[in-house]
Motif scaffolding. Structure first.
Motif, mmCIF file in Angstrom:
data_model
loop_
_atom_site.group_PDB
_atom_site.id
_atom_site.type_symbol
_atom_site.label_atom_id
_atom_site.label_comp_id
_atom_site.label_asym_id
_atom_site.label_seq_id
_atom_site.Cartn_x
_atom_site.Cartn_y
_atom_site.Cartn_z
ATOM 1 N N LYS A 180 0.412 -0.741 0.187
ATOM 2 C CA LYS A 180 0.186 0.107 -0.041
ATOM 3 C C LYS A 180 0.774 1.365 -0.090
ATOM 4 O O LYS A 180 1.677 1.371 1.308
ATOM 5 C CB LYS A 180 -1.071 -0.038 1.418
ATOM 6 C CG LYS A 180 -1.707 0.946 1.503
ATOM 7 C CD LYS A 180 -2.871 1.166 2.365
ATOM 8 C CE LYS A 180 -3.174 1.818 2.823
ATOM 9 N NZ LYS A 180 -4.160 3.057 4.693
ATOM 10 N N GLU A 181 0.645 2.135 -0.985
ATOM 11 C CA GLU A 181 1.760 3.313 -0.966
ATOM 12 C C GLU A 181 0.820 4.640 -0.117
ATOM 13 O O GLU A 181 -0.282 4.616 -0.357
ATOM 14 C CB GLU A 181 1.455 3.587 -2.323
ATOM 15 C CG GLU A 181 2.428 2.186 -3.281
ATOM 16 C CD GLU A 181 2.357 3.018 -4.755
ATOM 17 O OE1 GLU A 181 2.572 3.868 -4.804
ATOM 18 O OE2 GLU A 181 3.408 2.154 -5.423
ATOM 19 N N THR A 182 1.631 4.995 -0.040
ATOM 20 C CA THR A 182 1.494 6.567 0.586
ATOM 21 C C THR A 182 2.272 7.667 -0.454
ATOM 22 O O THR A 182 3.640 7.558 0.441
ATOM 23 C CB THR A 182 1.963 6.545 2.716
ATOM 24 O OG1 THR A 182 0.727 5.587 3.167
ATOM 25 C CG2 THR A 182 1.186 8.291 2.852
ATOM 26 N N TYR A 183 1.708 8.595 -0.264
ATOM 27 C CA TYR A 183 2.570 10.054 -1.385
ATOM 28 C C TYR A 183 2.097 11.058 -0.809
ATOM 29 O O TYR A 183 1.683 11.915 0.187
ATOM 30 C CB TYR A 183 1.703 10.757 -2.199
ATOM 31 C CG TYR A 183 2.378 11.220 -3.508
ATOM 32 C CD1 TYR A 183 2.889 10.581 -4.422
ATOM 33 C CD2 TYR A 183 2.043 12.118 -3.377
ATOM 34 C CE1 TYR A 183 3.980 11.977 -5.320
ATOM 35 C CE2 TYR A 183 2.581 13.723 -3.984
ATOM 36 C CZ TYR A 183 3.718 13.822 -5.046
ATOM 37 O OH TYR A 183 4.113 13.871 -5.753
ATOM 38 N N LEU A 184 3.658 11.510 0.111
ATOM 39 C CA LEU A 184 3.360 12.821 0.445
ATOM 40 C C LEU A 184 4.057 13.996 0.722
ATOM 41 O O LEU A 184 5.244 13.818 -0.341
ATOM 42 C CB LEU A 184 4.440 12.432 2.162
ATOM 43 C CG LEU A 184 4.073 10.704 2.925
ATOM 44 C CD1 LEU A 184 5.159 10.665 3.761
ATOM 45 C CD2 LEU A 184 2.876 11.285 3.781
ATOM 46 N N GLY A 218 -0.737 14.028 2.144
ATOM 47 C CA GLY A 218 -0.860 13.019 1.382
ATOM 48 C C GLY A 218 -1.738 12.511 0.689
ATOM 49 O O GLY A 218 -3.115 12.782 1.887
ATOM 50 N N TYR A 219 -1.628 11.649 0.101
ATOM 51 C CA TYR A 219 -2.676 10.354 0.157
ATOM 52 C C TYR A 219 -2.733 8.858 -0.054
ATOM 53 O O TYR A 219 -0.972 8.790 -0.288
ATOM 54 C CB TYR A 219 -3.667 10.952 -1.410
ATOM 55 C CG TYR A 219 -2.587 11.289 -2.070
ATOM 56 C CD1 TYR A 219 -2.759 9.246 -3.101
ATOM 57 C CD2 TYR A 219 -2.215 11.863 -2.893
ATOM 58 C CE1 TYR A 219 -1.119 9.864 -4.349
ATOM 59 C CE2 TYR A 219 -1.105 12.039 -4.518
ATOM 60 C CZ TYR A 219 -1.302 10.751 -4.927
ATOM 61 O OH TYR A 219 -0.413 11.067 -6.077
ATOM 62 N N ASN A 220 -3.598 7.613 0.423
ATOM 63 C CA ASN A 220 -3.476 6.765 0.009
ATOM 64 C C ASN A 220 -3.280 6.269 -0.808
ATOM 65 O O ASN A 220 -4.145 6.811 -1.858
ATOM 66 C CB ASN A 220 -3.773 6.009 0.946
ATOM 67 C CG ASN A 220 -3.380 6.137 2.536
ATOM 68 O OD1 ASN A 220 -1.682 6.264 2.969
ATOM 69 N ND2 ASN A 220 -4.087 6.227 3.401
ATOM 70 N N ILE A 262 -3.828 13.588 6.163
ATOM 71 C CA ILE A 262 -4.059 12.187 4.953
ATOM 72 C C ILE A 262 -5.088 12.051 4.420
ATOM 73 O O ILE A 262 -6.381 12.749 5.498
ATOM 74 C CB ILE A 262 -3.747 10.790 5.438
ATOM 75 C CG1 ILE A 262 -2.069 10.387 5.147
ATOM 76 C CG2 ILE A 262 -4.367 9.900 4.103
ATOM 77 C CD1 ILE A 262 -1.246 10.359 4.632
#
Length: 296
Positions: free
Chosen positions: A105-109, A122-124, A223
Motif C-alpha cells: 500500500k502506498e502513501t504519497y507525501l 498526503g494521500y493513500n 492524509i
C-alpha cells in the motif's frame, strides 16, 4: 526468578534500542522540467528498503545533512541569522513515497507551509500497474535485466527489472515486477530512472537533519483523499504564502532578522519569489493525467 526478570528487561532494552538497517538504492533521474522544452536535468534519488517498508525521495537534502547541521549549530552559537539558501542546494522534488511491506500500500507525501509551520499532506493509493513482461533481456550496468511495459499517469513506460535483486519495488510509485526495477522511462523520455548503485545503511533514519529540527519533525501529517490533495497543492503553488499572509502584520514584516539587515518582509518576499520561480520552472509532472489530476 530475579535473574530471569533481569534477562527479560535486558532483552526488552535491546529490542527498543535496536537500530533499523536499510538497503539503499541510488537512482539517477534524468527529466525534462518544462513540458515545452527538450532541456533535461539530472538529480540523484534514493529508494531505502527496510523489512517493513520502502521510502523513495530526492537524495539532495539527505546528502547535505552534515552541511546543514554545521550551519544550524553556528547560527545557534552566534545568534546571527545566516541565509542558508546561498550554501544549500534545494531538492528538485520535495515529495516522498512510502510503500508498506508486504501489502505494498502506498502513501504519497508532500510538504507545504501553513502559517509559520510546515505541514505534510498526503494521500493513500494502491495503483494497479498492468505489467506486460517481455522475453527480451538486456545487460544494464552490472545487472541482467528483463523488459516490461505498462501505462500509468497518462504515459507509456518501459521498465527493465532484475530477478537477481529480490525486491518487487522500484523508484517513484513503480512496483509489482518479479525483481527490482533497474531502469524505467516513459516513451518520450520525460522521466528516466537508472539504478547506479546500492549500499547497506546500518543506522537508518527516515528523517534528514533538516526535517528533524523542523517543528513536528518536518510537519504534522494529514492524509486526505487524492482529489483534495491535488486541489490543495494546486492552490498552494498559485499562492504559497496565502495562509501565512493574514498573520504578517506591518510590525512583524518590519522586524530585522537576528544579526542581519534583512527584514522579515524582505526574507518572505525572497522566499515567495524562489517558490514561484521553482514551480514555474517545473511544470512537467510525472503523471500528466488521471481522475483527480489538477493543472498547477
Amino acid at each position: 526468578m530475579k535473574k530471569q526478570f533481569t534477562i527479560i528487561l535486558l532483552m526488552i532494552a535491546f529490542v527498543a534500542n535496536a537500530q533499523i538497517s536499510a538497503n539503499r538504492f541510488f537512482y539517477e533521474l534524468t527529466f525534462k522540467p518544462k513540458k515545452d522544452s527538450a532541456k533535461t536535468e539530472k538529480v540523484m534519488t534514493i529508494l531505502d528498503i527496510t523489512k517493513d517498508k520502502s521510502l523513495y525521495r530526492d537524495y539532495t537534502m539527505v546528502a547535505q545533512d552534515s552541511i546543514v547541521k554545521v550551519a544550524v549549530e553556528e547560527m545557534q552559537k552566534s545568534g546571527v541569522f545566516k541565509d542558508m539558501s546561498k550554501m544549500i542546494t534545494m531538492p528538485k522534488f520535495a515529495f516522498k513515497i512510502e510503500k508498506e511491506y508486504p501489502g505494498m500500500k502506498e502513501t504519497y507525501l508532500d510538504r507545504i507551509s501553513s502559517g509559520f509551520t510546515p505541514v505534510q499532506i498526503g494521500y493513500n493509493e494502491e495503483p494497479n500497474f498492468n505489467w506486460k513482461i517481455s522475453p527480451e533481456k538486456e545487460k544494464i550496468g552490472d545487472y541482467d535485466t528483463q523488459k516490461a511495459t505498462t501505462e500509468y499517469g497518462g504515459r507509456q513506460w518501459t521498465a527493465w527489472f532484475s530477478t537477481n535483486i529480490p525486491f518487487q519495488d522500484g523508484p517513484y510509485k513503480f512496483k509489482g515486477l518479479p525483481g527490482l526495477i533497474v531502469k524505467i522511462e516513459d516513451k518520450d523520455k520525460n522521466y528516466s530512472w537508472v539504478l547506479k548503485g546500492n549500499k547497506k545503511i546500518e543506522n537508518f533514519e527516515e528523517l534528514s537533519y533538516a526535517e528533524k529540527i523542523s517543528p513536528g519533525g518536518g510537519g504534522k501529517l494529514t492524509i486526505v483523499p487524492r482529489e483534495k490533495f491535488e486541489k490543495t497543492m494546486a492552490q498552494y503553488k498559485k499562492d504559497p504564502f496565502a495562509t501565512m499572509r493574514p498573520m504578517l502584520t506591518k510590525e512583524i514584516m518590519d522586524r530585522k532578522m537576528p544579526g542581519s539587515e534583512m527584514t522579515v518582509g524582505e526574507m518572505i518576499k525572497k522566499q515567495e519569489k524562489m517558490t514561484r520561480d521553482f514551480y514555474d520552472a517545473n511544470n512537467n509532472p510525472i503523471e500528466v493525467s488521471g481522475p483527480y489530476r489538477v493543472e498547477y
